[in-house]
Write an enzyme that holds these catalytic residues in place. Sequence first.
Site, PDB file in Angstrom:
ATOM      1  N   GLY A  19       0.834  -1.201   0.000  1.00 27.38           N
ATOM      2  CA  GLY A  19       0.000   0.000   0.000  1.00 27.38           C
ATOM      3  C   GLY A  19       0.866   1.246   0.000  1.00 27.38           C
ATOM      4  O   GLY A  19       2.023   1.232  -0.439  1.00 27.38           O
ATOM      5  N   SER A  20       0.310   2.316   0.514  1.00 27.55           N
ATOM      6  CA  SER A  20       0.981   3.614   0.459  1.00 27.55           C
ATOM      7  C   SER A  20       2.133   3.704   1.474  1.00 27.55           C
ATOM      8  O   SER A  20       2.185   2.923   2.437  1.00 27.55           O
ATOM      9  CB  SER A  20      -0.040   4.715   0.767  1.00 27.55           C
ATOM     10  OG  SER A  20      -0.578   4.476   2.052  1.00 27.55           O
ATOM     11  N   GLY A  23       2.705   1.993   5.255  1.00 23.93           N
ATOM     12  CA  GLY A  23       3.883   1.180   5.558  1.00 23.93           C
ATOM     13  C   GLY A  23       4.667   1.722   6.744  1.00 23.93           C
ATOM     14  O   GLY A  23       5.203   0.965   7.557  1.00 23.93           O
ATOM     15  N   GLU A  25       5.725  -3.483   0.731  1.00 24.41           N
ATOM     16  CA  GLU A  25       5.695  -3.176  -0.719  1.00 24.41           C
ATOM     17  C   GLU A  25       4.902  -1.880  -0.851  1.00 24.41           C
ATOM     18  O   GLU A  25       3.675  -1.905  -0.901  1.00 24.41           O
ATOM     19  CB  GLU A  25       4.981  -4.300  -1.480  1.00 24.41           C
ATOM     20  CG  GLU A  25       5.638  -5.667  -1.392  1.00 24.41           C
ATOM     21  CD  GLU A  25       6.779  -5.837  -2.380  1.00 24.41           C
ATOM     22  OE1 GLU A  25       7.101  -4.869  -3.107  1.00 24.41           O
ATOM     23  OE2 GLU A  25       7.355  -6.933  -2.405  1.00 24.41           O
ATOM     24  N   CYS A  39       1.619   0.665  -8.761  1.00 26.69           N
ATOM     25  CA  CYS A  39       2.768   1.130  -7.983  1.00 26.69           C
ATOM     26  C   CYS A  39       3.945   1.394  -8.905  1.00 26.69           C
ATOM     27  O   CYS A  39       4.794   2.228  -8.626  1.00 26.69           O
ATOM     28  CB  CYS A  39       3.134   0.111  -6.921  1.00 26.69           C
ATOM     29  SG  CYS A  39       3.332  -1.538  -7.586  1.00 26.69           S
TER      30      CYS A  39
HETATM   31  P1  NAD Z   1      -3.477   2.280   1.262  1.00 23.64           P
HETATM   32  O1  NAD Z   1      -2.188   2.478   1.935  1.00 23.64           O
HETATM   33  O2  NAD Z   1      -4.527   3.310   1.402  1.00 23.64           O
HETATM   34  O3  NAD Z   1      -4.155   0.902   1.753  1.00 23.64           O
HETATM   35  C1  NAD Z   1      -3.492  -0.333   1.591  1.00 23.64           C
HETATM   36  C2  NAD Z   1      -4.004  -1.315   2.610  1.00 23.64           C
HETATM   37  O4  NAD Z   1      -3.537  -0.949   3.915  1.00 23.64           O
HETATM   38  C3  NAD Z   1      -5.527  -1.390   2.738  1.00 23.64           C
HETATM   39  O5  NAD Z   1      -5.893  -2.739   2.921  1.00 23.64           O
HETATM   40  C4  NAD Z   1      -5.813  -0.568   3.989  1.00 23.64           C
HETATM   41  O6  NAD Z   1      -7.009  -0.911   4.634  1.00 23.64           O
HETATM   42  C5  NAD Z   1      -4.612  -0.920   4.844  1.00 23.64           C
HETATM   43  N1  NAD Z   1      -4.210   0.052   5.865  1.00 23.64           N
HETATM   44  C6  NAD Z   1      -4.159   1.390   5.750  1.00 23.64           C
HETATM   45  N2  NAD Z   1      -3.638   1.942   6.857  1.00 23.64           N
HETATM   46  C7  NAD Z   1      -3.350   0.919   7.701  1.00 23.64           C
HETATM   47  C8  NAD Z   1      -2.793   0.834   9.028  1.00 23.64           C
HETATM   48  N3  NAD Z   1      -2.423   1.925   9.680  1.00 23.64           N
HETATM   49  N4  NAD Z   1      -2.639  -0.376   9.590  1.00 23.64           N
HETATM   50  C9  NAD Z   1      -3.000  -1.493   8.913  1.00 23.64           C
HETATM   51  N5  NAD Z   1      -3.543  -1.488   7.669  1.00 23.64           N
HETATM   52  C10 NAD Z   1      -3.715  -0.289   7.077  1.00 23.64           C
HETATM   53  O7  NAD Z   1      -3.145   2.035  -0.297  1.00 23.64           O
HETATM   54  P2  NAD Z   1      -4.118   1.918  -1.542  1.00 23.64           P
HETATM   55  O8  NAD Z   1      -4.717   3.248  -1.838  1.00 23.64           O
HETATM   56  O9  NAD Z   1      -5.024   0.756  -1.392  1.00 23.64           O
HETATM   57  O10 NAD Z   1      -3.074   1.532  -2.699  1.00 23.64           O
HETATM   58  C11 NAD Z   1      -2.291   2.472  -3.387  1.00 23.64           C
HETATM   59  C12 NAD Z   1      -0.883   2.528  -2.830  1.00 23.64           C
HETATM   60  O11 NAD Z   1      -0.318   1.226  -2.771  1.00 23.64           O
HETATM   61  C13 NAD Z   1       0.048   3.323  -3.727  1.00 23.64           C
HETATM   62  O12 NAD Z   1       0.904   4.094  -2.935  1.00 23.64           O
HETATM   63  C14 NAD Z   1       0.823   2.245  -4.476  1.00 23.64           C
HETATM   64  O13 NAD Z   1       2.065   2.665  -4.971  1.00 23.64           O
HETATM   65  C15 NAD Z   1       0.958   1.200  -3.406  1.00 23.64           C
HETATM   66  N6  NAD Z   1       1.198  -0.130  -3.962  1.00 23.64           N
HETATM   67  C16 NAD Z   1       2.456  -0.659  -3.855  1.00 23.64           C
HETATM   68  C17 NAD Z   1       2.731  -1.893  -4.416  1.00 23.64           C
HETATM   69  C18 NAD Z   1       4.109  -2.494  -4.351  1.00 23.64           C
HETATM   70  O14 NAD Z   1       4.240  -3.675  -4.623  1.00 23.64           O
HETATM   71  N7  NAD Z   1       5.149  -1.734  -4.016  1.00 23.64           N
HETATM   72  C19 NAD Z   1       1.719  -2.609  -5.063  1.00 23.64           C
HETATM   73  C20 NAD Z   1       0.447  -2.047  -5.131  1.00 23.64           C
HETATM   74  C21 NAD Z   1       0.194  -0.797  -4.573  1.00 23.64           C
END
Ligand code: NAD
Length: 508
Positions: A241-242, A246, A263, A297
């Site tokens: 995720g973002s 992370g 990731e 990503c």
């Molecule tokens: P996001 O960070 O909003 O959410 C990702 C996941 O994390 C969701 O399931 C969310 O519910 C969970 N989450 C959020 N905050 C949390 C916390 N504090 N504790 C536990 N879980 C939590 O991301 P998004 O909008 O779903 O996806 C887009 C982002 O993901 C972009 O920044 C993109 O670059 C990144 N991404 C990275 C990869 C990679 O492999 N590097 C792959 C796909 C997406």
Amino acid sequence: MTTLALPATEDLRARARACLDRIGATVPEGDDLYARTPITGEDLFGLKGSGTSETEAAVAAAHETFLAWRSTPAPRRGQVVRRFGELVREHHDDLAELITLEVGKIEAEAYGEVQEMIDIADYAVGLSRQLYGRVIASERAEHRMVESWHPLGVVGIISAFNFPAAVWSWNTTVALVCGDTVVWKPSEQASLIALACDHLLARAAEESGAPAGIHHLLLGGRETGETLVDDPRVALVSATGSVPMGRAVGARVAARFGRSLLELGGNNAAVIAPSADLELALPAVLFAAAGTAGQRCTSLRRLIVHRDVVDVLLPRLTAAFERLPVGDPFDKDTLVGPLISRAPLERMREAIARVTDDGGKLLVGGDRVETTAGSAAYVRPAVVRIDAHSPVVREETFAPLLYVLTYDTLDEAIALQNDVPQGLSASIFTRDQQEAEIFLSAVGADTGLVNVNLGTSGAEVGGAFGGEKETGGGRACGSDAWHAYMRRSTSVVNYSGEVALAQNISFS
Ligand code: NAD
């Protein structure tokens, strides 16, 4: 400008229901969270979420199952993944349709994402017969030193909306053959796809004689994720995720000495060198920047163009961007579907406003497409010419927004590529081998993925996937990424019949 006609949400709801029925998954109805379609921006179903007690019960059951699953021979563990791969093949169309419905990917890309699930399942089945350690030369006579890999425990998977099925499959198929069990908290924006994947895996487990408790699904948002992250029985948290997510997850897991595989966001660049084959570079740039509506990503965010070619490239690039068909992702002619919600549209607009305030110039796109559904977010992919050192360039805007910067020397291009906090993917288009080798070398791009003559997105499962710096440092998929899902033990066996201490220490 014409208004984009979109299908009725009712019809999309019926399609989603039909896909889930064919797969055999049921929807736990409730009002804790909502499954939405970005095609119209409207809700499809209200869902029951997983609270603290459900999360704790899932982790407890996964831990209990792990205690037996770890002793099942790895090739037998591979059988559940083999069956899962067969079921995914059988439901390729249904899963792809759900991906289009719930996250708005055009059909070709949704189909590709399901193909990636099949590819990683095939990979993991092979891996189930190749979990090997090494024999290391011992400094002591008649001693044998070996390194073995053992199952780790419960793996908690937190996934993002944009690869709602493939990223879970990367983690789950490998974790299962490694002897781990899994608890998955998918994106709250992709619950239906998660229900479908969970059901197919449960079926595969049943049909291959594996225990049902190898996999558990939790529906919910951040709070559900936090409960999972904080549970000390979760040995590895693999979170996609973002960067802010992370940063929060990594710190919480580290505080309890757990392991995390992160990731996170990227800010990927492609360098267009003077010798670049533009016939090759243009379509690659177009797909990397505008494909998946810029919501990968690995999407291309920065195009670093040599000053000698920028005036040739830019008119062709902007013309190609102008022609990109934006629309209903089920329409065969569409190349750019909707954004997941209105929020990234607002962020894209803000970024463009900052760029223009900074002296940059919007060359094409950036305008919202009017549609028959008021809540949907469709936007024309944008190209912006901007000063290389503008601060906005250092941020990931998760939308189809491409910054064009110029350079004079290869050193400068590499410095620009590396001058961002993220480190996921980079590429160079060049016919100069020396330049390509430098870009790939230790003084070249500092990203986890580095390509020559192809775009920044579209990785294969055979390689290790992930990035450096704020991208989190984790690696998933192929190569030796499976090491993250196992624990290592180093063992020495003394068959000399004598006491022999390391470093020749005498203790008598
Ligand atoms: P996001 O960070 O909003 O959410 C990702 C996941 O994390 C969701 O399931 C969310 O519910 C969970 N989450 C959020 N905050 C949390 C916390 N504090 N504790 C536990 N879980 C939590 O991301 P998004 O909008 O779903 O996806 C887009 C982002 O993901 C972009 O920044 C993109 O670059 C990144 N991404 C990275 C990869 C990679 O492999 N590097 C792959 C796909 C997406």
